[in-house]
Design a protein around this motif. Structure first.
Motif, short mmCIF file in Angstrom:
data_model
loop_
_atom_site.label_atom_id
_atom_site.label_comp_id
_atom_site.label_asym_id
_atom_site.label_seq_id
_atom_site.Cartn_x
_atom_site.Cartn_y
_atom_site.Cartn_z
N VAL A 149 1.00 -1.30 0.04
CA VAL A 149 0.06 0.05 0.09
C VAL A 149 0.72 1.35 -0.01
N LEU A 150 1.97 1.14 0.88
CA LEU A 150 2.70 2.19 0.71
C LEU A 150 3.49 2.63 -0.51
N GLY A 151 3.62 1.62 -1.19
CA GLY A 151 4.48 1.67 -2.57
C GLY A 151 3.19 2.38 -3.58
N THR A 152 2.27 2.70 -3.21
CA THR A 152 1.19 3.11 -4.09
C THR A 152 1.06 4.43 -4.27
N PHE A 153 1.88 5.11 -3.51
CA PHE A 153 1.80 6.80 -3.46
C PHE A 153 2.98 7.37 -2.70
N ASP A 154 3.41 8.63 -3.00
CA ASP A 154 4.69 9.25 -2.54
C ASP A 154 4.12 10.47 -1.69
N GLN A 155 2.93 11.16 -2.02
CA GLN A 155 2.52 12.29 -1.26
C GLN A 155 2.63 12.35 0.20
N LEU A 156 3.02 13.17 0.58
CA LEU A 156 3.53 13.40 2.32
C LEU A 156 2.18 13.91 2.81
N TRP A 157 2.17 13.35 4.05
CA TRP A 157 0.89 13.95 4.98
C TRP A 157 -0.24 13.82 4.36
N VAL A 192 5.21 10.71 6.03
CA VAL A 192 5.40 12.31 6.66
C VAL A 192 6.68 12.37 6.67
N SER A 193 6.94 13.68 6.61
CA SER A 193 8.22 14.48 6.81
C SER A 193 8.10 15.68 6.94
N GLY A 194 8.94 16.46 8.09
CA GLY A 194 8.67 17.65 8.37
C GLY A 194 7.64 18.06 9.49
N GLU A 195 7.23 19.22 9.42
CA GLU A 195 6.16 19.55 10.42
C GLU A 195 4.83 19.49 10.00
N TYR A 196 4.00 18.90 10.98
CA TYR A 196 2.52 19.27 10.86
C TYR A 196 2.03 20.47 11.43
N VAL A 197 0.74 20.80 11.51
CA VAL A 197 0.25 22.05 12.15
C VAL A 197 -0.29 21.24 13.46
N THR A 237 -7.89 15.02 8.85
CA THR A 237 -6.60 14.96 9.50
C THR A 237 -6.16 16.12 10.26
N THR A 238 -6.56 17.39 9.56
CA THR A 238 -6.25 18.71 10.05
C THR A 238 -7.07 19.07 11.39
N GLY A 239 -8.08 18.43 11.93
CA GLY A 239 -9.06 18.55 13.17
C GLY A 239 -9.53 19.91 13.04
N ASP A 240 -9.34 20.46 14.25
CA ASP A 240 -10.06 21.83 14.55
C ASP A 240 -8.95 22.93 13.90
N ILE A 300 -3.81 26.25 5.41
CA ILE A 300 -3.10 24.88 5.06
C ILE A 300 -1.80 24.80 4.44
N PRO A 301 -0.57 24.61 5.14
CA PRO A 301 0.81 24.60 4.43
C PRO A 301 0.52 23.74 3.38
N SER A 302 1.37 24.16 2.11
CA SER A 302 1.22 23.40 1.02
C SER A 302 1.60 21.86 0.84
N HIS A 303 2.62 21.90 1.89
CA HIS A 303 3.13 20.29 1.98
C HIS A 303 2.11 19.46 2.76
N ILE A 304 0.99 19.78 3.08
CA ILE A 304 -0.17 19.18 4.12
C ILE A 304 -1.50 19.00 3.14
N ASP A 305 -1.74 17.83 3.15
CA ASP A 305 -3.14 17.47 2.68
C ASP A 305 -4.03 17.48 3.72
N ALA A 306 -5.30 18.52 3.63
CA ALA A 306 -6.12 18.45 4.53
C ALA A 306 -7.29 17.34 3.94
N THR A 307 -7.42 16.21 4.51
CA THR A 307 -8.02 14.96 3.93
C THR A 307 -9.01 14.24 5.18
N MET A 308 -9.91 13.66 4.45
CA MET A 308 -10.62 12.55 5.63
C MET A 308 -9.83 11.00 5.02
#
Ligand code: NI
Length: 139
Positions: free
Chosen positions: A20-28, A46-51, A118-121, A126-134
């Motif tokens: 499954v991890l091999g099917t994508f590269d996008q972080l967060w 994941v890599s770097g800082e989340y919010v 993922t980003t809760g409250d 949203i920083p560009s390196h983060i994907d806000a998603t369910m």
């Protein structure tokens, strides 16, 4: 893979997490591996800082599959961090502010209630390196 109109994502065949991890590269950007009752089993790179954020209605379970994940935690008692290495598990209690981060990168597994953002409250931009998603379905 079964997908119905309620976006239920249950696997009918075994899947290896590494595949499954091999099917994508996008972080967060978590992928939903399967579901258990009303909970998603998600994996993410994941890599770097989340919010900083919290989830009002659900705990969030983390397990590190590889690499190292640091989670900042903040409540009335103050702020601390937990450092999770490969194989470590940790549950962030519902309502607790937390900020995952990884200096060297990590792959992680999470349990959280289906539909949890993922980003809760978090209410800022949203920083560009983060994907806000369910969570995304795996291909
Ligand atoms: Ni969270």
């Amino acid at each position: 893979l079964i997908v119905n109109e309620t976006e239920e994502v249950k696997q009918t065949e075994p899947r290896h997490l590494n595949a499954v991890l091999g099917t994508f590269d996008q972080l967060w950007s978590p992928r939903i591996v399967t579901q258990v009752n009303d909970y998603d089993v998600r994996v993410a790179k994941v890599s770097g800082e989340y919010v900083w954020h919290s989830h009002e209605d659900t705990d969030e379970f983390f397990m590190v599959l590889n690499g190292e994940l640091t989670i900042g935690l903040r409540d009335d008692a103050g702020e601390r961090i937990v450092v999770l290495s490969e194989g470590d598990v940790f549950t962030v209690p519902k309502g607790m502010q937390h900020r995952p981060m990884s200096v060297g990168g990590a792959s992680i597994l999470m349990f959280e209630r289906s539909g949890t953002m993922t980003t809760g409250d978090y209410a800022g931009d949203i920083p560009s390196h983060i994907d806000a998603t369910m969570g995304h379905k795996i291909s």
